[in-house]
Design a protein around this motif. Structure first.
Motif, mmCIF file in Angstrom:
data_model
loop_
_atom_site.group_PDB
_atom_site.id
_atom_site.type_symbol
_atom_site.label_atom_id
_atom_site.label_comp_id
_atom_site.label_asym_id
_atom_site.label_seq_id
_atom_site.Cartn_x
_atom_site.Cartn_y
_atom_site.Cartn_z
ATOM 1 N N VAL A 181 0.858 -1.175 0.000
ATOM 2 C CA VAL A 181 0.000 0.000 0.000
ATOM 3 C C VAL A 181 0.899 1.231 0.000
ATOM 4 C CG1 VAL A 181 -1.802 1.270 1.236
ATOM 5 C CG2 VAL A 181 -1.758 -1.236 1.335
ATOM 6 N N HIS A 182 0.541 2.243 -0.802
ATOM 7 C CA HIS A 182 1.222 3.529 -0.781
ATOM 8 C C HIS A 182 0.278 4.566 -0.193
ATOM 9 C CE1 HIS A 182 4.118 2.297 -4.296
ATOM 10 N NE2 HIS A 182 4.080 1.414 -3.311
ATOM 11 N N SER A 183 0.835 5.616 0.395
ATOM 12 C CA SER A 183 0.000 6.593 1.104
ATOM 13 C C SER A 183 0.538 8.006 0.893
ATOM 14 C CB SER A 183 -0.026 6.269 2.609
ATOM 15 O OG SER A 183 -0.473 4.946 2.839
ATOM 16 N N TYR A 184 -0.169 8.790 0.064
ATOM 17 C CA TYR A 184 0.232 10.162 -0.230
ATOM 18 C C TYR A 184 -0.984 11.099 -0.202
ATOM 19 C CZ TYR A 184 4.786 8.427 -1.757
ATOM 20 O OH TYR A 184 6.027 7.840 -1.803
ATOM 21 N N PRO A 185 -1.532 11.357 0.962
ATOM 22 C CA PRO A 185 -2.703 12.242 1.013
ATOM 23 C C PRO A 185 -2.431 13.649 0.489
ATOM 24 C CG PRO A 185 -1.907 11.698 3.227
ATOM 25 C CD PRO A 185 -1.198 10.802 2.279
ATOM 26 N N ASP A 186 -1.184 14.124 0.577
ATOM 27 C CA ASP A 186 -0.901 15.470 0.063
ATOM 28 C C ASP A 186 -0.974 15.520 -1.460
ATOM 29 O OD1 ASP A 186 1.436 14.032 -0.348
ATOM 30 O OD2 ASP A 186 2.783 15.604 0.371
ATOM 31 N N GLN A 187 -0.700 14.381 -2.136
ATOM 32 C CA GLN A 187 -0.828 14.309 -3.592
ATOM 33 C C GLN A 187 -2.258 13.982 -4.013
ATOM 34 O OE1 GLN A 187 1.872 11.651 -5.585
ATOM 35 N NE2 GLN A 187 3.654 12.352 -4.442
ATOM 36 N N TRP A 188 -2.884 13.081 -3.294
ATOM 37 C CA TRP A 188 -4.192 12.552 -3.708
ATOM 38 C C TRP A 188 -5.351 13.470 -3.323
ATOM 39 C CZ3 TRP A 188 -3.216 6.972 -1.426
ATOM 40 C CH2 TRP A 188 -2.213 6.351 -2.182
ATOM 41 N N LEU A 189 -5.136 14.315 -2.319
ATOM 42 C CA LEU A 189 -6.188 15.245 -1.883
ATOM 43 C C LEU A 189 -5.642 16.670 -1.925
ATOM 44 C CD1 LEU A 189 -7.468 13.261 1.248
ATOM 45 C CD2 LEU A 189 -8.404 13.199 -1.070
ATOM 46 N N PRO A 190 -5.234 17.143 -3.095
ATOM 47 C CA PRO A 190 -4.622 18.468 -3.179
ATOM 48 C C PRO A 190 -5.580 19.565 -2.743
ATOM 49 C CG PRO A 190 -5.217 17.665 -5.373
ATOM 50 C CD PRO A 190 -5.408 16.521 -4.428
ATOM 51 N N GLY A 191 -5.035 20.507 -1.998
ATOM 52 C CA GLY A 191 -5.843 21.640 -1.554
ATOM 53 C C GLY A 191 -6.685 21.373 -0.324
ATOM 54 N N SER A 192 -6.714 20.140 0.155
ATOM 55 C CA SER A 192 -7.509 19.821 1.335
ATOM 56 C C SER A 192 -6.739 20.163 2.601
ATOM 57 C CB SER A 192 -7.891 18.343 1.348
ATOM 58 O OG SER A 192 -6.733 17.531 1.407
ATOM 59 N N SER A 193 -7.442 20.284 3.703
ATOM 60 C CA SER A 193 -6.818 20.642 4.969
ATOM 61 C C SER A 193 -6.028 19.464 5.533
ATOM 62 C CB SER A 193 -7.885 21.050 5.983
ATOM 63 O OG SER A 193 -8.708 19.930 6.313
ATOM 64 N N ASN A 194 -5.143 19.758 6.459
ATOM 65 C CA ASN A 194 -4.398 18.690 7.133
ATOM 66 C C ASN A 194 -5.344 17.753 7.868
ATOM 67 O OD1 ASN A 194 -1.803 17.486 8.143
ATOM 68 N ND2 ASN A 194 -2.677 18.115 10.097
ATOM 69 N N GLU A 195 -6.407 18.316 8.417
ATOM 70 C CA GLU A 195 -7.380 17.488 9.130
ATOM 71 C C GLU A 195 -8.053 16.499 8.181
ATOM 72 O OE1 GLU A 195 -7.112 20.778 9.372
ATOM 73 O OE2 GLU A 195 -6.335 20.884 11.440
ATOM 74 N N ALA A 196 -8.416 16.969 6.997
ATOM 75 C CA ALA A 196 -9.051 16.086 6.009
ATOM 76 C C ALA A 196 -8.087 15.011 5.542
ATOM 77 C CB ALA A 196 -9.547 16.913 4.824
ATOM 78 N N GLN A 197 -6.844 15.390 5.340
ATOM 79 C CA GLN A 197 -5.837 14.418 4.917
ATOM 80 C C GLN A 197 -5.585 13.380 6.006
ATOM 81 O OE1 GLN A 197 -2.270 16.244 3.365
ATOM 82 N NE2 GLN A 197 -3.421 17.673 2.070
#
Length: 405
Positions: A276-292
């Motif tokens: 499994v790979h995990s890149y919330p900053d790439q996959w959810l661009p513009g979202s808040s840290n809380e959402a990520q």
């Protein structure tokens, strides 16, 4: 499980004035038993890192010393697994000039990487091709076939065209049967290699049903295992859910489709290890840290649950990280991401679950600035993140000793 006699003796390896101490119970192939990885009958947990640049650096005399430096720094932080490229197709300083034609200088660089990894007690996950055009990838393979008269409209022909598939199978065979010029050991017989990876982050957007990739993985996994039954095999998946388990699609990044199917792809019998790979900053661009953070928590835990309850195989979080190039970045948010992944892995492992480790993206050492990408960690800098890495290594090491005892 292959039977082995363990000899509890010390092996002293001396090079350039340094002494490396290993015990023979650290040798042997890492294997799968149910949802666990085992080494000589004891559970194996791997805290580790990505360093895709290792072969590239090792093949150049001016940067070759960066490899043992990186391994020494990693080992001093308790890291035991490294994931890196066993490919570089066409282009600048390739491993493979063209189908079946190899660059011996680059191959000797990979030989050196494997030899050095063993000295520092580090196991390797070796990836065999890239989904992307960086270092050639499926685009280069398709380009080679076009030059050979094949009329191909998409790079996804990598997964279906018979000529391209034979090129790739030839590469698998060449790498697996390579004899290391330093150790004399064939790669397929070297337990320093923990696992083979079929392809880094496969995607097939021309067939979102997942059927194309399912057929390709089945064929290539079977072929690889026909050459090498010693090593673990994993696909290289990021973990996106598909049609075989639609209730889980809610955990994918919004509206994201890649033609992969986390459940179906990993149910293929020849696949031993789930990634499994995990890149919330790439996959959810513009979202808040809380959402990520909410996304990552659900992402990590759903995959551990499915590895345990549906697939019955160990799961490795083979890439994760947070880039300082993203707006709003802070070191504390990066530490929060590392803590979330590490805590989930440890909670699962300590309860006898399927999580077997995590590999951050990426480790660098001083003097490799051209490889900086915003995600790099230099352990020598002594950051708070580096401390988290060491703490996780200590926890997993203690866990293994507890279960071994």
């Amino acid at each position: 499980m292959k039977s082995r006699v363990l000899v509890l003796s010390l092996i002293l390896l001396i090079q350039k004035g340094e002494i490396f101490v290993r015990t023979e119970d650290e040798d042997g192939f890492i294997e799968r038993e149910g949802v666990h990885l085992v080494l000589n009958g004891s559970p194996f947990y791997g805290n580790g890192f990505n360093a895709y640049w290792l072969m590239h650096a090792a093949s150049d005399p001016s940067t070759r010393n960066k490899v043992p430096t990186a391994f020494q720094e990693a080992s001093s932080h308790g890291l035991t697994v490294a994931r890196t490229w066993a490919f570089s197709d066409g282009g600048y300083r390739p491993l493979q000039f063209s189908p079946g034609s190899y660059n011996e200088q680059m191959f000797q660089g990979l030989d050196f990487v494997i030899s050095e990894a063993r000295k520092y007690g580090i196991r390797l996950v070796l990836s065999l091709v890239n989904n992307y055009e960086d270092y050639g990838g499926k685009k280069q393979y398709v380009g080679w076939a076009r030059s050979n008269g094949q009329e191909l409209s998409s790079d996804d022909a990598f997964f279906t065209n018979s000529v391209v598939k034979e090129y790739y199978k030839s590469h698998i065979k060449t790498v697996l049967t390579r004899h290391n010029y330093i150790t004399g050991v064939a790669y397929k017989d070297d337990p320093t290699i923990m696992a083979w990876e079929l392809i880094n982050e496969p995607r097939c957007t021309s067939d979102l049903s997942g059927n194309t990739l399912q057929a390709w993985i089945t064929e290539m996994a079977s072929y690889l295992k026909s050459i090498d039954e010693n090593h673990l095999l994993e696909v290289g998946l990021e973990g996106f859910y598909g049609d075989s388990y639609p209730v889980r699609k809610q955990y994918n990044p919004t509206s994201f489709q890649a033609g992969t199917d986390f459940i179906a792809n990993n149910q293929i019998p020849s696949i031993d290890l789930i990634t499994v790979h995990s890149y919330p900053d790439q996959w959810l661009p513009g979202s808040s840290n809380e959402a990520q953070t909410l996304f990552l928590n659900q992402w990590v835990n759903s995959h551990i649950e499915d590895a345990q309850n549906i697939l019955g195989k160990p799961v490795l979080f083979a890439e994760f990280g947070k880039s300082y190039n993203v707006s709003g970045y802070s070191p504390s948010e990066r530490d929060q991401l590392y803590n979330l992944v590490y805590s989930a892995v440890y909670l699962s492992a300590s309860g006898g679950g399927a999580a077997t480790g995590a590999l951050f993206w990426q480790l660098l050492t001083e003097g490799l600035d051209s490889f900086r990408d915003g995600y790099e960690i230099l352990l020598s800098e002594g950051s708070s993140t580096a401390s988290l890495v060491s703490e996780q290594s200590e926890k997993l090491s203690s866990l293994r000793k507890k279960y071994a005892g």
